[in-house]
Design a protein around this motif. Structure first.
Motif, mmCIF file in Angstrom:
data_model
loop_
_atom_site.group_PDB
_atom_site.id
_atom_site.type_symbol
_atom_site.label_atom_id
_atom_site.label_comp_id
_atom_site.label_asym_id
_atom_site.label_seq_id
_atom_site.Cartn_x
_atom_site.Cartn_y
_atom_site.Cartn_z
ATOM 1 N N VAL A 144 0.851 -1.191 0.000
ATOM 2 C CA VAL A 144 0.000 0.000 0.000
ATOM 3 C C VAL A 144 0.883 1.235 0.000
ATOM 4 C CG1 VAL A 144 -1.747 1.321 1.246
ATOM 5 C CG2 VAL A 144 -1.852 -1.161 1.253
ATOM 6 N N THR A 145 0.527 2.201 -0.837
ATOM 7 C CA THR A 145 1.185 3.503 -0.855
ATOM 8 C C THR A 145 0.117 4.544 -0.560
ATOM 9 O OG1 THR A 145 2.800 2.762 -2.488
ATOM 10 C CG2 THR A 145 2.486 5.143 -2.259
ATOM 11 N N ILE A 146 0.345 5.348 0.471
ATOM 12 C CA ILE A 146 -0.621 6.383 0.857
ATOM 13 C C ILE A 146 0.005 7.742 0.599
ATOM 14 C CG2 ILE A 146 -1.989 7.353 2.735
ATOM 15 C CD1 ILE A 146 -1.986 4.553 3.985
ATOM 16 N N VAL A 147 -0.712 8.565 -0.149
ATOM 17 C CA VAL A 147 -0.230 9.895 -0.520
ATOM 18 C C VAL A 147 -1.332 10.927 -0.323
ATOM 19 C CG1 VAL A 147 1.448 9.042 -2.201
ATOM 20 C CG2 VAL A 147 -0.866 9.536 -2.932
ATOM 21 N N MET A 148 -0.946 12.189 -0.219
ATOM 22 C CA MET A 148 -1.930 13.268 -0.157
ATOM 23 C C MET A 148 -2.391 13.553 -1.591
ATOM 24 S SD MET A 148 -1.659 17.047 1.529
ATOM 25 C CE MET A 148 -2.102 16.581 3.189
ATOM 26 N N VAL A 194 -5.036 9.374 -0.252
ATOM 27 C CA VAL A 194 -5.354 8.306 -1.187
ATOM 28 C C VAL A 194 -4.440 7.111 -0.944
ATOM 29 C CG1 VAL A 194 -5.653 7.767 -3.625
ATOM 30 C CG2 VAL A 194 -5.955 10.106 -2.850
ATOM 31 N N ALA A 195 -5.027 5.916 -0.904
ATOM 32 C CA ALA A 195 -4.260 4.690 -0.691
ATOM 33 C C ALA A 195 -4.317 3.824 -1.946
ATOM 34 C CB ALA A 195 -4.821 3.915 0.498
ATOM 35 N N PHE A 196 -3.160 3.578 -2.522
ATOM 36 C CA PHE A 196 -3.040 2.753 -3.722
ATOM 37 C C PHE A 196 -2.556 1.355 -3.340
ATOM 38 C CE2 PHE A 196 -2.432 7.083 -5.194
ATOM 39 C CZ PHE A 196 -3.165 7.118 -6.368
ATOM 40 N N PRO A 197 -3.111 0.318 -3.939
ATOM 41 C CA PRO A 197 -2.673 -1.042 -3.644
ATOM 42 C C PRO A 197 -1.434 -1.432 -4.455
ATOM 43 C CG PRO A 197 -4.501 -1.125 -5.154
ATOM 44 C CD PRO A 197 -4.267 0.331 -4.813
ATOM 45 N N MET A 198 -0.369 -0.646 -4.299
ATOM 46 C CA MET A 198 0.862 -0.886 -5.061
ATOM 47 C C MET A 198 2.031 -0.160 -4.404
ATOM 48 S SD MET A 198 -0.167 1.574 -8.288
ATOM 49 C CE MET A 198 -1.774 0.822 -8.422
ATOM 50 N N ASN A 199 3.217 -0.455 -4.862
ATOM 51 C CA ASN A 199 4.421 0.221 -4.385
ATOM 52 C C ASN A 199 4.515 1.621 -4.990
ATOM 53 O OD1 ASN A 199 5.368 -1.998 -2.876
ATOM 54 N ND2 ASN A 199 6.224 -2.912 -4.717
ATOM 55 N N ASP A 209 6.804 3.093 -6.676
ATOM 56 C CA ASP A 209 7.351 3.139 -8.033
ATOM 57 C C ASP A 209 6.391 2.597 -9.090
ATOM 58 O OD1 ASP A 209 7.633 0.562 -7.003
ATOM 59 O OD2 ASP A 209 9.415 0.145 -8.197
ATOM 60 N N GLU A 210 5.265 2.051 -8.660
ATOM 61 C CA GLU A 210 4.263 1.528 -9.587
ATOM 62 C C GLU A 210 3.095 2.491 -9.825
ATOM 63 O OE1 GLU A 210 4.429 -3.201 -8.689
ATOM 64 O OE2 GLU A 210 3.497 -1.953 -7.147
ATOM 65 N N LEU A 211 3.091 3.631 -9.120
ATOM 66 C CA LEU A 211 1.979 4.580 -9.277
ATOM 67 C C LEU A 211 1.936 5.110 -10.703
ATOM 68 C CD1 LEU A 211 2.247 6.730 -6.026
ATOM 69 C CD2 LEU A 211 0.636 4.898 -6.516
ATOM 70 N N PRO A 212 0.782 5.016 -11.363
ATOM 71 C CA PRO A 212 0.664 5.569 -12.712
ATOM 72 C C PRO A 212 0.683 7.090 -12.650
ATOM 73 C CG PRO A 212 -1.301 4.304 -12.102
ATOM 74 C CD PRO A 212 -0.397 4.333 -10.927
ATOM 75 N N PRO A 213 1.282 7.746 -13.613
ATOM 76 C CA PRO A 213 1.407 9.207 -13.565
ATOM 77 C C PRO A 213 0.077 9.964 -13.619
ATOM 78 C CG PRO A 213 2.208 8.367 -15.666
ATOM 79 C CD PRO A 213 1.913 7.174 -14.802
ATOM 80 N N ASP A 214 -0.965 9.366 -14.172
ATOM 81 C CA ASP A 214 -2.236 10.081 -14.309
ATOM 82 C C ASP A 214 -2.909 10.404 -12.985
ATOM 83 O OD1 ASP A 214 -1.948 10.119 -17.020
ATOM 84 O OD2 ASP A 214 -3.449 8.574 -17.417
ATOM 85 N N TRP A 215 -2.577 9.688 -11.923
ATOM 86 C CA TRP A 215 -3.215 9.985 -10.639
ATOM 87 C C TRP A 215 -2.873 11.389 -10.173
ATOM 88 C CZ3 TRP A 215 -1.737 11.495 -5.803
ATOM 89 C CH2 TRP A 215 -0.373 11.530 -5.522
#
Length: 61
Positions: free
Chosen positions: A3-7, A20-25, A27-33
């Motif tokens: 999980v990666t949590i970001v503002m 926002v909590a993404f179910p990924m590392n 370095d895997e976050l897609p740029p569109d978020w």
């Protein structure tokens, strides 16, 4: 679980919350978020239920 949590960039306007909590590392976050209005709105609209969100990091998780 990974999980990666970001503002969120737009404070929850397009995202499911201020945090926002993404179910990924990270370095895997897609740029569109974190893209412009159109990209961000489209990204989160297509992923409802896949990504956590809330007023605090704990709520997002």
């Amino acid at each position: 679980m990974r999980v990666t949590i970001v503002m969120s960039r737009y404070g929850g306007i397009y995202e499911p919350g201020v945090w926002v909590a993404f179910p990924m590392n990270p370095d895997e976050l897609p740029p569109d978020w974190y893209g412009g209005d159109v990209e961000c709105a489209h990204f989160f609209a297509e992923r409802k239920g896949e990504i956590g969100g809330g007023d605090t990091p704990q709520d997002a998780y």
